[in-house]
Write a protein that holds these residues in place. Structure first.
Motif, PDB file in Angstrom:
ATOM      1  N   LYS A 240      31.265  -4.051  -6.140  1.00 39.07           N
ATOM      2  CA  LYS A 240      30.805  -5.247  -5.428  1.00 39.07           C
ATOM      3  C   LYS A 240      29.294  -5.249  -5.236  1.00 39.07           C
ATOM      4  O   LYS A 240      28.753  -6.155  -4.588  1.00 39.07           O
ATOM      5  N   GLY A 241      28.610  -4.233  -5.762  1.00 40.48           N
ATOM      6  CA  GLY A 241      27.180  -4.091  -5.530  1.00 40.48           C
ATOM      7  C   GLY A 241      26.359  -5.294  -5.922  1.00 40.48           C
ATOM      8  O   GLY A 241      25.509  -5.769  -5.163  1.00 40.48           O
ATOM      9  N   ASP A 242      26.604  -5.820  -7.109  1.00 47.50           N
ATOM     10  CA  ASP A 242      25.848  -6.969  -7.593  1.00 47.50           C
ATOM     11  C   ASP A 242      26.081  -8.188  -6.704  1.00 47.50           C
ATOM     12  O   ASP A 242      25.140  -8.921  -6.360  1.00 47.50           O
ATOM     13  N   ALA A 243      27.328  -8.399  -6.301  1.00 42.04           N
ATOM     14  CA  ALA A 243      27.655  -9.547  -5.445  1.00 42.04           C
ATOM     15  C   ALA A 243      27.025  -9.393  -4.062  1.00 42.04           C
ATOM     16  O   ALA A 243      26.539 -10.372  -3.479  1.00 42.04           O
ATOM     17  N   LEU A 244      27.015  -8.158  -3.544  1.00 39.27           N
ATOM     18  CA  LEU A 244      26.408  -7.915  -2.228  1.00 39.27           C
ATOM     19  C   LEU A 244      24.911  -8.176  -2.268  1.00 39.27           C
ATOM     20  O   LEU A 244      24.341  -8.733  -1.316  1.00 39.27           O
ATOM     21  N   LEU A 245      24.258  -7.779  -3.352  1.00 40.95           N
ATOM     22  CA  LEU A 245      22.822  -8.032  -3.490  1.00 40.95           C
ATOM     23  C   LEU A 245      22.558  -9.532  -3.571  1.00 40.95           C
ATOM     24  O   LEU A 245      21.651 -10.049  -2.903  1.00 40.95           O
ATOM     25  N   THR A 246      23.338 -10.231  -4.376  1.00 36.56           N
ATOM     26  CA  THR A 246      23.162 -11.680  -4.509  1.00 36.56           C
ATOM     27  C   THR A 246      23.351 -12.374  -3.165  1.00 36.56           C
ATOM     28  O   THR A 246      22.561 -13.248  -2.778  1.00 36.56           O
ATOM     29  N   GLU A 247      24.382 -11.961  -2.432  1.00 38.27           N
ATOM     30  CA  GLU A 247      24.648 -12.544  -1.115  1.00 38.27           C
ATOM     31  C   GLU A 247      23.483 -12.287  -0.165  1.00 38.27           C
ATOM     32  O   GLU A 247      23.062 -13.186   0.586  1.00 38.27           O
ATOM     33  N   ALA A 248      22.947 -11.058  -0.186  1.00 40.80           N
ATOM     34  CA  ALA A 248      21.837 -10.714   0.708  1.00 40.80           C
ATOM     35  C   ALA A 248      20.600 -11.548   0.391  1.00 40.80           C
ATOM     36  O   ALA A 248      19.901 -12.021   1.300  1.00 40.80           O
ATOM     37  N   MET A 249      20.319 -11.746  -0.888  1.00 35.79           N
ATOM     38  CA  MET A 249      19.152 -12.539  -1.266  1.00 35.79           C
ATOM     39  C   MET A 249      19.326 -14.002  -0.862  1.00 35.79           C
ATOM     40  O   MET A 249      18.379 -14.647  -0.390  1.00 35.79           O
ATOM     41  N   GLU A 250      20.543 -14.511  -1.031  1.00 40.58           N
ATOM     42  CA  GLU A 250      20.800 -15.903  -0.653  1.00 40.58           C
ATOM     43  C   GLU A 250      20.704 -16.104   0.856  1.00 40.58           C
ATOM     44  O   GLU A 250      20.298 -17.173   1.322  1.00 40.58           O
ATOM     45  N   ASN A 251      21.068 -15.064   1.621  1.00 45.41           N
ATOM     46  CA  ASN A 251      21.061 -15.164   3.081  1.00 45.41           C
ATOM     47  C   ASN A 251      19.741 -14.749   3.711  1.00 45.41           C
ATOM     48  O   ASN A 251      19.592 -14.818   4.933  1.00 45.41           O
ATOM     49  N   ASP A 252      18.802 -14.306   2.892  1.00 44.00           N
ATOM     50  CA  ASP A 252      17.515 -13.853   3.424  1.00 44.00           C
ATOM     51  C   ASP A 252      16.673 -15.060   3.841  1.00 44.00           C
ATOM     52  O   ASP A 252      16.133 -15.778   3.008  1.00 44.00           O
ATOM     53  N   LYS A 253      16.576 -15.250   5.124  1.00 44.65           N
ATOM     54  CA  LYS A 253      15.794 -16.365   5.669  1.00 44.65           C
ATOM     55  C   LYS A 253      14.514 -15.865   6.327  1.00 44.65           C
ATOM     56  O   LYS A 253      13.909 -16.555   7.151  1.00 44.65           O
ATOM     57  N   SER A 254      14.085 -14.657   5.971  1.00 41.24           N
ATOM     58  CA  SER A 254      12.937 -14.062   6.659  1.00 41.24           C
ATOM     59  C   SER A 254      11.657 -14.872   6.448  1.00 41.24           C
ATOM     60  O   SER A 254      10.853 -15.027   7.370  1.00 41.24           O
ATOM     61  N   ASP A 255      11.463 -15.422   5.237  1.00 42.47           N
ATOM     62  CA  ASP A 255      10.265 -16.238   5.003  1.00 42.47           C
ATOM     63  C   ASP A 255      10.259 -17.459   5.909  1.00 42.47           C
ATOM     64  O   ASP A 255       9.227 -17.820   6.491  1.00 42.47           O
ATOM     65  N   GLU A 256      11.424 -18.089   6.043  1.00 40.93           N
ATOM     66  CA  GLU A 256      11.522 -19.272   6.900  1.00 40.93           C
ATOM     67  C   GLU A 256      11.287 -18.901   8.361  1.00 40.93           C
ATOM     68  O   GLU A 256      10.617 -19.627   9.099  1.00 40.93           O
ATOM     69  N   TRP A 257      11.815 -17.754   8.791  1.00 38.31           N
ATOM     70  CA  TRP A 257      11.651 -17.319  10.187  1.00 38.31           C
ATOM     71  C   TRP A 257      10.183 -17.100  10.508  1.00 38.31           C
ATOM     72  O   TRP A 257       9.686 -17.562  11.542  1.00 38.31           O
ATOM     73  N   PHE A 258       9.476 -16.412   9.618  1.00 32.64           N
ATOM     74  CA  PHE A 258       8.055 -16.166   9.862  1.00 32.64           C
ATOM     75  C   PHE A 258       7.267 -17.471   9.835  1.00 32.64           C
ATOM     76  O   PHE A 258       6.326 -17.657  10.616  1.00 32.64           O
ATOM     77  N   ALA A 259       7.654 -18.401   8.949  1.00 37.48           N
ATOM     78  CA  ALA A 259       6.977 -19.689   8.884  1.00 37.48           C
ATOM     79  C   ALA A 259       7.139 -20.473  10.176  1.00 37.48           C
ATOM     80  O   ALA A 259       6.202 -21.114  10.671  1.00 37.48           O
ATOM     81  N   GLN A 260       8.344 -20.418  10.770  1.00 36.36           N
ATOM     82  CA  GLN A 260       8.603 -21.099  12.026  1.00 36.36           C
ATOM     83  C   GLN A 260       7.755 -20.525  13.155  1.00 36.36           C
ATOM     84  O   GLN A 260       7.413 -21.219  14.103  1.00 36.36           O
ATOM     85  N   LYS A 261       7.420 -19.236  13.034  1.00 38.08           N
ATOM     86  CA  LYS A 261       6.605 -18.586  14.042  1.00 38.08           C
ATOM     87  C   LYS A 261       5.115 -18.809  13.791  1.00 38.08           C
ATOM     88  O   LYS A 261       4.253 -18.319  14.534  1.00 38.08           O
ATOM     89  N   GLY A 262       4.823 -19.552  12.701  1.00 42.42           N
ATOM     90  CA  GLY A 262       3.436 -19.851  12.407  1.00 42.42           C
ATOM     91  C   GLY A 262       2.660 -18.703  11.772  1.00 42.42           C
ATOM     92  O   GLY A 262       1.431 -18.646  11.898  1.00 42.42           O
ATOM     93  N   LYS A 263       3.361 -17.806  11.112  1.00 47.07           N
ATOM     94  CA  LYS A 263       2.672 -16.677  10.479  1.00 47.07           C
ATOM     95  C   LYS A 263       3.461 -16.226   9.257  1.00 47.07           C
ATOM     96  O   LYS A 263       4.610 -16.597   9.057  1.00 47.07           O
ATOM     97  N   GLY A 264       2.814 -15.480   8.412  1.00 48.14           N
ATOM     98  CA  GLY A 264       3.461 -14.947   7.222  1.00 48.14           C
ATOM     99  C   GLY A 264       3.962 -13.530   7.468  1.00 48.14           C
ATOM    100  O   GLY A 264       3.707 -12.933   8.507  1.00 48.14           O
ATOM    101  N   LYS A 265       4.672 -13.019   6.492  1.00 48.22           N
ATOM    102  CA  LYS A 265       5.119 -11.640   6.583  1.00 48.22           C
ATOM    103  C   LYS A 265       3.925 -10.693   6.575  1.00 48.22           C
ATOM    104  O   LYS A 265       2.847 -11.023   6.077  1.00 48.22           O
ATOM    105  N   GLY A 266       4.138  -9.494   7.080  1.00 52.69           N
ATOM    106  CA  GLY A 266       3.080  -8.515   7.109  1.00 52.69           C
ATOM    107  C   GLY A 266       2.790  -7.960   5.726  1.00 52.69           C
ATOM    108  O   GLY A 266       3.627  -7.981   4.844  1.00 52.69           O
ATOM    109  N   GLU A 267       1.564  -7.466   5.569  1.00 53.73           N
ATOM    110  CA  GLU A 267       1.177  -6.788   4.342  1.00 53.73           C
ATOM    111  C   GLU A 267       0.942  -5.318   4.663  1.00 53.73           C
ATOM    112  O   GLU A 267       0.267  -4.996   5.641  1.00 53.73           O
TER     113      GLU A 267
END
Length: 268
Positions: A240-267
């Protein structure tokens, strides 16, 4: 390569498997075959980090597979050249040198992993004399080492200067009988070498708990020794590894969360 397993973690690893970060992260194991008899890559993703500053510590991975070049050409992926060697560069900047021979079907296509050294003789005293890796070849500023004839080799290259790990550094891992881990740690203590993480048990949700000791060589390259018995259970290929990775990428809303906070992800 194929996805062998994918795992999600809600907090940082106590052995810094995901680097010096405390937040949510994941790891994805990819390779040409099972971890029992192939060298595989662990891709670590920290949800709160967008980019990592690269150093000069990791020189590249060599793979025997002319088919890789054929697929790269078919997909318009740049095929680069350095000292007459063809290589591909992944989006993170890591180099994959390609030997233009048919990809083997009965052995691991990964030939060697090259790391930078600031002093080859000093590095060999550590890897060969202390860790007991066999020297397969040594010439000029390079040495090729390994634990077994049929395994991928470690190539140490003296770069004539200091090794900079910056922020994109990783570690190399080997399995060994769990009962041997205390002795490895003791040898490092006795010889005045660095133990980054003393013998500790690491949990993976729903999977086996493994014991590890993490060292550093004279140039700061991290080396993990993991108890083989539990690791063989942990490292089984997950269908199920490939499916779990695909699901995680589809559910990754971290970019949107940081955008809502008015900032980007850390470098890093």
């Amino acid at each position: 390569m194929q996805v062998l397993r994918h795992e999600e973690f809600e907090e940082g690893c106590k052995a810094s498997c995901n680097g010096p970060y405390d937040g949510k992260w994941s790891k994805t194991m990819v390779g040409f075959g099972p971890e029992d008899d192939h060298f595989v890559m662990e891709l670590t993703y920290n949800y709160g980090i967008s980019t990592y500053k690269m150093g000069n510590d990791f020189i590249g991975i060599t793979i025997r597979s002319k088919e890789c070049l054929e697929r790269a050409a078919a997909n318009d992926w740049p095929i680069l050249t350095s000292d007459s060697k063809k290589y591909l560069e992944c989006p993170g900047g890591y180099k994959f040198f390609i030997e233009e021979e048919p990809q083997p079907r009965d052995s691991d296509p990964v030939v060697k992993i090259a790391l930078a050294s600031s002093n080859l003789d000093r590095s060999l005293k550590f890897w060969n004399e202390l860790l007991q890796m066999k020297i397969y070849e040594k010439k000029d500023n390079m040495a090729l080492l390994g634990f077994a004839d049929n395994q991928a080799k470690l190539c140490l290259i003296d770069i004539g200067g200091s090794v900079d790990h910056a922020k994109a550094f990783g570690r190399i891992a080997f399995s060994c009988p769990a009962k041997g881990l205390p002795a490895i740690q003791a040898k490092m203590d006795e010889t005045g070498n660095t133990v980054l993480t003393r013998l500790v048990s690491l949990d993976t949700p729903g999977k086996a708990t493994v014991q590890v000791v993490i060292l550093a060589d004279p140039d700061g390259h991290e080396i993990c020794f993991v108890g083989d018995e539990a690791f063989r259970e942990l490292s089984k290929v997950d269908p199920k590894g490939d499916a779990l990775l695909t699901e995680a990428m589809e559910n990754d809303k971290s970019d949107e969360w940081f955008a809502q906070k008015g900032k980007g992800k850390g470098e890093a």
